[in-house]
Design an enzyme around this catalytic site. Structure first.
Site, mmCIF file in Angstrom:
data_model
loop_
_atom_site.group_PDB
_atom_site.id
_atom_site.type_symbol
_atom_site.label_atom_id
_atom_site.label_comp_id
_atom_site.label_asym_id
_atom_site.label_seq_id
_atom_site.Cartn_x
_atom_site.Cartn_y
_atom_site.Cartn_z
ATOM 1 N N ASP A 127 -16.079 -3.835 -4.359
ATOM 2 C CA ASP A 127 -16.073 -5.148 -3.704
ATOM 3 C C ASP A 127 -17.471 -5.731 -3.863
ATOM 4 O O ASP A 127 -18.457 -4.988 -3.847
ATOM 5 C CB ASP A 127 -15.716 -5.014 -2.219
ATOM 6 N N SER A 128 -17.562 -7.056 -3.996
ATOM 7 C CA SER A 128 -18.894 -7.642 -4.177
ATOM 8 C C SER A 128 -19.685 -7.634 -2.868
ATOM 9 O O SER A 128 -20.892 -7.817 -2.875
ATOM 10 C CB SER A 128 -18.771 -9.067 -4.719
ATOM 11 N N PHE A 160 -11.578 -5.309 -5.459
ATOM 12 C CA PHE A 160 -11.518 -6.212 -4.292
ATOM 13 C C PHE A 160 -10.984 -5.411 -3.087
ATOM 14 O O PHE A 160 -10.013 -5.803 -2.433
ATOM 15 C CB PHE A 160 -10.590 -7.418 -4.549
ATOM 16 N N ARG A 207 0.843 -1.209 0.000
ATOM 17 C CA ARG A 207 0.000 0.000 0.000
ATOM 18 C C ARG A 207 0.872 1.250 0.000
ATOM 19 O O ARG A 207 0.552 2.236 -0.667
ATOM 20 C CB ARG A 207 -0.907 0.002 1.233
ATOM 21 N N CYS A 245 -2.930 -14.191 -3.557
ATOM 22 C CA CYS A 245 -2.627 -14.629 -2.184
ATOM 23 C C CYS A 245 -2.865 -16.128 -2.037
ATOM 24 O O CYS A 245 -2.953 -16.643 -0.930
ATOM 25 C CB CYS A 245 -3.430 -13.830 -1.163
HETATM 26 N N1 SAH Z 1 -7.380 -5.553 -0.963
HETATM 27 C C1 SAH Z 1 -7.963 -5.834 0.313
HETATM 28 C C2 SAH Z 1 -8.116 -7.313 0.598
HETATM 29 C C3 SAH Z 1 -8.923 -8.064 -0.434
HETATM 30 S S1 SAH Z 1 -9.668 -9.512 0.171
HETATM 31 C C4 SAH Z 1 -7.159 -5.116 1.411
HETATM 32 O O1 SAH Z 1 -6.141 -4.488 1.114
HETATM 33 O O2 SAH Z 1 -7.563 -5.208 2.566
HETATM 34 C C5 SAH Z 1 -10.673 -9.999 -1.152
HETATM 35 C C6 SAH Z 1 -11.993 -9.254 -1.282
HETATM 36 O O3 SAH Z 1 -12.568 -9.651 -2.525
HETATM 37 C C7 SAH Z 1 -13.036 -9.550 -0.225
HETATM 38 O O4 SAH Z 1 -13.398 -8.378 0.450
HETATM 39 C C8 SAH Z 1 -14.245 -10.127 -1.003
HETATM 40 O O5 SAH Z 1 -15.499 -9.641 -0.540
HETATM 41 C C9 SAH Z 1 -13.981 -9.609 -2.395
HETATM 42 N N2 SAH Z 1 -14.545 -10.395 -3.519
HETATM 43 C C10 SAH Z 1 -14.610 -11.739 -3.635
HETATM 44 N N3 SAH Z 1 -15.134 -12.071 -4.844
HETATM 45 C C11 SAH Z 1 -15.388 -10.918 -5.509
HETATM 46 C C12 SAH Z 1 -15.904 -10.620 -6.807
HETATM 47 N N4 SAH Z 1 -16.258 -11.567 -7.663
HETATM 48 N N5 SAH Z 1 -16.024 -9.319 -7.163
HETATM 49 C C13 SAH Z 1 -15.656 -8.330 -6.298
HETATM 50 N N6 SAH Z 1 -15.159 -8.571 -5.067
HETATM 51 C C14 SAH Z 1 -15.027 -9.847 -4.672
#
Ligand code: SAH
Length: 391
Positions: A248-249, A226, A210, A335
């Site tokens: 985010d979904s 995401f 970040r 990840c």
């Molecule tokens: N980048 C974030 C962590 C991501 S975790 C950080 O820095 O904290 C992954 C995320 O993807 C979760 O919040 C989950 O809700 C989301 N997610 C899962 N499938 C998804 C999709 N198809 N479209 C959008 N978001 C999704």
């Protein structure tokens, strides 16, 4: 303590300090241990080789020690003191950062245990029955090692433990209970939802990445895909982004992102958040983004899902390559522990080629130093990322 005897030759990986014993390596047991019980492990020549937590499953013993020592509160104090010393050397304690990982399982020679620190609150997670059973002892050891800096220990293992139904109530305070739910990462504030949040409430592992993003954000139109609790978004805003869109979904994640952005940049019109599926959003988007972050959840939790996971990474990255503006920067991550660096890079390479873009790798990213990798346990390397310049 009950004893486990290995088949001939199966001590080899233990001689190289690998901390897992698979069920296929076991010849016989003195008596069947209960799940979570501590056991001593012997070679086929009856030579002591390790002590660990027993669990039914493909990994049957998680090794705590290769020295013949008691696993008691003092043992945990010694391990936790080393973990703390490592974090002090890394420099993640103090200053404008009060969020870091204190214990990273095998990486800190404590398989099955994760402890994240948020200010004066520790969030502890057991991934094995043995660590669950030892939780009170670990909590006492943690308090001894952290002293007055620690006021609360929240135990959060509801989703990480196997056979949770038989283990009783898993979420709750082992110490204190009066928490301030706002924590700080590199001077930026965020709410932590100990109770309902994913992992220990925040993705602590993206801190360094970040910071790097902040450096690239000036004047950019940023898409944080995401976003979960919006970590990358508020760094982009501090970095001087022109606009930041978080996607985010999960509606809950979007609400958390909005709250976190508000905490740092109240009423800032540069930020908008959308509860939407990533693929749909990328297909329909109109904004000409020139900085995109893709940080999806693990596409492959196990090796057998690898092929589909790689296809998923290719499909997702291809969409981003098709849409990003010329001169754009893409931060793309995986990840999934089952996907290694080279496989991930190949998936992104395939995506770039099929989108027909000219792409340079600027940085190769990984998990931060407070998520150390035990050199004898390469499986502990899970987070990888690429920062790409897209011509
Ligand atoms: N980048 C974030 C962590 C991501 S975790 C950080 O820095 O904290 C992954 C995320 O993807 C979760 O919040 C989950 O809700 C989301 N997610 C899962 N499938 C998804 C999709 N198809 N479209 C959008 N978001 C999704």
């Amino acid at each position: 303590m009950k004893s486990i005897f290995l088949k001939r030759g199966k001590e080899e990986s233990l001689r190289r300090f690998h901390p897992w014993i698979f069920s296929g390596a076991i010849h016989h047991m003195s008596e069947e241990p209960k799940e979570g019980e501590k056991v001593m492990v012997f070679t086929s020549e009856d030579e002591y080789i390790a002590t660990g937590h027993f669990q039914i499953g493909s990994i049957m013993v998680r090794v705590l020690s290769f020295d013949n020592e008691d696993i008691n509160q003092h043992f945990y104090e010694r391990r936790l003191a080393i973990a703390k010393d490592v974090r002090q050397r890394i420099g993640v304690l103090g200053g404008d950062n009060n969020t870091y990982r204190l214990v990273h399982g095998e990486g800190d020679n404590l398989p099955g245990l994760v402890i994240d620190i948020y200010g004066n609150t520790a969030v502890m997670q057991a991934h094995s029955v043995g660590m669950h059973i030892d939780r009170q002892m670990i909590a006492k050891a943690l308090k001894t090692v952290m002293g007055d800096d620690l006021k609360n220990i929240f135990y959060k293992s509801e989703t990480t433990l196997p056979f949770k139904a038989e283990l009783g109530q898993e979420n709750g305070f082992l110490l204190g209970g009066d928490t301030n739910d706002v924590a700080m990462e590199n001077g930026l504030k965020f709410h932590v939802d100990w109770l309902r949040g994913q992992k220990t409430g925040f993705f602590v592992d993206q801190r360094d990445n970040r910071s790097l993003l902040e450096h690239y954000s000036h004047g950019r139109k940023v898409l944080n895909m995401f976003c979960y609790t919006g970590g990358f978004s508020f760094y982009a805003m501090r970095g001087g982004a022109e606009l930041v869109h978080s996607v985010d979904s999960s509606q809950k994640a979007i609400d958390l992102t909005k709250a976190n952005v508000e905490l740092n940049f109240p009423d800032d019109p540069r930020h908008e958040a959308f509860a939407e599926d990533a693929f749909k959003f990328l297909d329909q988007m109109k904004t000409p983004y020139d900085l995109i972050i893709l940080d999806p959840p693990a596409f492959a939790k196990h090796k057998d899902a690898l092929h589909n996971a790689l296809k998923g990474y290719t499909r997702l990255n291809k969409k981003a390559f098709e849409k990003i503006q010329p001169g754009g920067i893409l931060f793309t991550f995986s990840c999934s522990q089952a996907v290694n660096k080279d496989q991930f890079r190949t998936a992104v390479f395939t995506a770039a080629a099929s989108a027909g873009r000219n792409v340079r790798i600027l940085h190769q990213l990984h998990q931060p130093a407070d998520h150390p990798i035990n050199i004898y346990h390469p499986e502990g390397e899970y987070l990888k990322g690429l920062v790409l310049y897209v011509e």
